[in-house]
Design an enzyme around this catalytic site. Structure first.
Site, PDB file in Angstrom:
ATOM      1  N   GLU A   1     -17.050  -5.514  -0.820  1.00 30.25           N
ATOM      2  CA  GLU A   1     -18.539  -5.873  -0.065  1.00 30.25           C
ATOM      3  C   GLU A   1     -18.896  -7.165  -0.628  1.00 30.25           C
ATOM      4  OE1 GLU A   1     -20.161  -4.812   2.660  1.00 30.25           O
ATOM      5  OE2 GLU A   1     -18.628  -3.465   2.983  1.00 30.25           O
TER       6      GLU A   1
ATOM      7  N   TYR B   1     -21.598   4.193   1.452  1.00 26.01           N
ATOM      8  CA  TYR B   1     -22.011   5.556   1.548  1.00 26.01           C
ATOM      9  C   TYR B   1     -21.529   6.436   0.634  1.00 26.01           C
ATOM     10  CZ  TYR B   1     -23.916   4.229   6.394  1.00 26.01           C
ATOM     11  OH  TYR B   1     -24.456   3.971   7.367  1.00 26.01           O
ATOM     12  N   GLY B   2     -20.329   6.352  -0.274  1.00 24.43           N
ATOM     13  CA  GLY B   2     -19.857   7.121  -1.084  1.00 24.43           C
ATOM     14  C   GLY B   2     -20.496   7.838  -1.975  1.00 24.43           C
TER      15      GLY B   2
ATOM     16  N   CYS C   1     -10.150   5.183   2.470  1.00 28.71           N
ATOM     17  CA  CYS C   1     -11.417   4.629   2.657  1.00 28.71           C
ATOM     18  C   CYS C   1     -10.956   3.175   3.482  1.00 28.71           C
ATOM     19  CB  CYS C   1     -12.145   3.982   1.294  1.00 28.71           C
ATOM     20  SG  CYS C   1     -13.674   3.030   1.473  1.00 28.71           S
ATOM     21  N   THR C   2     -11.652   2.786   4.461  1.00 37.15           N
ATOM     22  CA  THR C   2     -11.228   1.659   5.229  1.00 37.15           C
ATOM     23  C   THR C   2     -11.309   0.385   4.491  1.00 37.15           C
ATOM     24  OG1 THR C   2     -13.209   2.003   6.537  1.00 37.15           O
ATOM     25  CG2 THR C   2     -11.285   2.736   7.718  1.00 37.15           C
ATOM     26  N   HIS C   3     -12.102   0.403   3.495  1.00 36.37           N
ATOM     27  CA  HIS C   3     -12.565  -0.880   2.701  1.00 36.37           C
ATOM     28  C   HIS C   3     -11.275  -1.322   1.935  1.00 36.37           C
ATOM     29  CE1 HIS C   3     -16.532  -0.196   3.443  1.00 36.37           C
ATOM     30  NE2 HIS C   3     -16.856  -1.369   2.954  1.00 36.37           N
TER      31      HIS C   3
ATOM     32  N   CYS D   1     -15.025   4.948   9.180  1.00 33.16           N
ATOM     33  CA  CYS D   1     -15.280   5.092   7.749  1.00 33.16           C
ATOM     34  C   CYS D   1     -14.726   6.789   7.477  1.00 33.16           C
ATOM     35  CB  CYS D   1     -16.851   5.071   7.566  1.00 33.16           C
ATOM     36  SG  CYS D   1     -17.609   5.452   6.191  1.00 33.16           S
ATOM     37  N   ASN D   2     -14.249   6.598   6.387  1.00 31.82           N
ATOM     38  CA  ASN D   2     -13.574   8.187   5.830  1.00 31.82           C
ATOM     39  C   ASN D   2     -14.899   9.025   5.279  1.00 31.82           C
ATOM     40  OD1 ASN D   2     -10.448   8.083   5.475  1.00 31.82           O
ATOM     41  ND2 ASN D   2     -11.439   6.009   5.230  1.00 31.82           N
TER      42      ASN D   2
ATOM     43  N   ASP E   1     -18.982   1.682  10.867  1.00 29.49           N
ATOM     44  CA  ASP E   1     -18.507   1.750   9.164  1.00 29.49           C
ATOM     45  C   ASP E   1     -19.788   1.533   8.469  1.00 29.49           C
ATOM     46  OD1 ASP E   1     -16.374   1.937   7.302  1.00 29.49           O
ATOM     47  OD2 ASP E   1     -17.131   0.041   6.882  1.00 29.49           O
ATOM     48  N   SER E   2     -19.524   1.938   7.184  1.00 31.10           N
ATOM     49  CA  SER E   2     -20.711   1.588   6.077  1.00 31.10           C
ATOM     50  C   SER E   2     -20.567   0.231   5.917  1.00 31.10           C
ATOM     51  CB  SER E   2     -20.349   2.747   4.921  1.00 31.10           C
ATOM     52  OG  SER E   2     -19.132   2.145   4.358  1.00 31.10           O
TER      53      SER E   2
END
Length: 272
Positions: A151, A41-42, A184-186, A72-73, A9-10
């Protein structure tokens, strides 16, 4: 087969996928790598997303993984198909599982998707949803503030709610939409805050559950499931600082995760 499953993942968002995989696949060993140093990364270019993802993959391939999960999408949208063609192991992304879960839940056939700027720009979710059900109405919205918020460890409270409410304002007015995909997995780490803003009439979809189920099915088809129940020693790697990563793992796993290491997987250059 005792070889581990690799999860990339990012940043810390993919931990939501790793956590669900650990729950559904208790005999399997996971190696997780989050590129927190270069997250998010987006907002990156396609070239950077591909380069960074490939560097993570190279790191995990040296660990002799038997399967790769791109948790990570953004990375899924831009690298999944090529990695499936080039790697000798099964590769699973998070977009199609999330799309399938949303299709199962919607009644009105009106689905909202929120994600990073790059994921929304790719139209990956809209394509995946319409491939399954062409009559689905899809409305997409980038939420670039969510990943930096997660984050930095801001998951709830007044500040989190203010940012979420302002970001989702265009969706709150949509009367037909009954399902919202967290693209988004966040974002599942903000799920309670998002749900409080959207209201209980909107069903919130995270791809974590469905991704874990697909991982189990793919491992079974390829006869890669681990048969024994020996102790599993998961490993977690991050390219950035450990403090926030450790805090998120404690909150998500409800325990202290000791096997976390900081690693350098990339060539830093001044233009990045």
């Amino acid at each position: 087969m005792k070889r581990p499953i690799g999860v990339i993942d990012s940043g810390v968002g993919g931990l939501t996928v790793a956590h669900e995989m650990m729950r559904q696949l208790p005999n399997e060993t996971l190696i997780y790598l989050g590129d927190t140093l270069r997250c998010p990364y987006g907002s990156r270019s396609e070239q950077e997303i591909i380069q960074f993802t490939n560097e993570m993959v190279d790191f995990l391939l040296k660990k002799n993984i038997k399967m790769l999960v791109i948790a990570c999408n953004t990375a899924t949208a831009y690298t999944l198909e090529n990695l499936r063609k080039t790697l000798p192991i099964p590769v699973l992304g998070v977009i199609k599982p999330g799309a399938r879960a949303a299709i199962k839940m919607t009644v009105s056939n009106s689905i909202g998707v929120i994600g990073t700027e790059a994921t929304i720009k790719s139209n990956a979710y809209e394509k995946a949803l319409k491939n399954i059900k062409p009559e689905i109405e899809v409305q997409s919205l980038p939420c670039p503030l969510f990943v930096p918020m997660v984050e930095s460890g801001i998951l709830s409270g007044r500040k989190a709610e203010e940012i979420v409410r302002e970001s989702l304002a265009p969706f709150i007015k949509q009367k037909n939409m009954d399902t919202l995909v967290l693209g988004c997995t966040h974002y599942p780490l903000l799920k309670e805050t998002i749900q409080s803003v959207t209201g209980d009439d909107i069903k919130i979809i995270s791809s974590s559950d469905e991704t874990a189920r697909e991982a189990s099915a793919i491992l079974e088809v390829h006869e890669l499931l681990r048969a024994d129940d020996d102790k599993t020693d998961h490993m977690f790697y991050t390219t950035g600082e450990l403090d926030v990563f450790e805090r998120i793992t404690r909150e998500l796993f409800k325990t202290t995760v000791h096997d976390i290491q900081k690693v350098n997987i990339h060539q830093i250059n001044n233009s990045i």
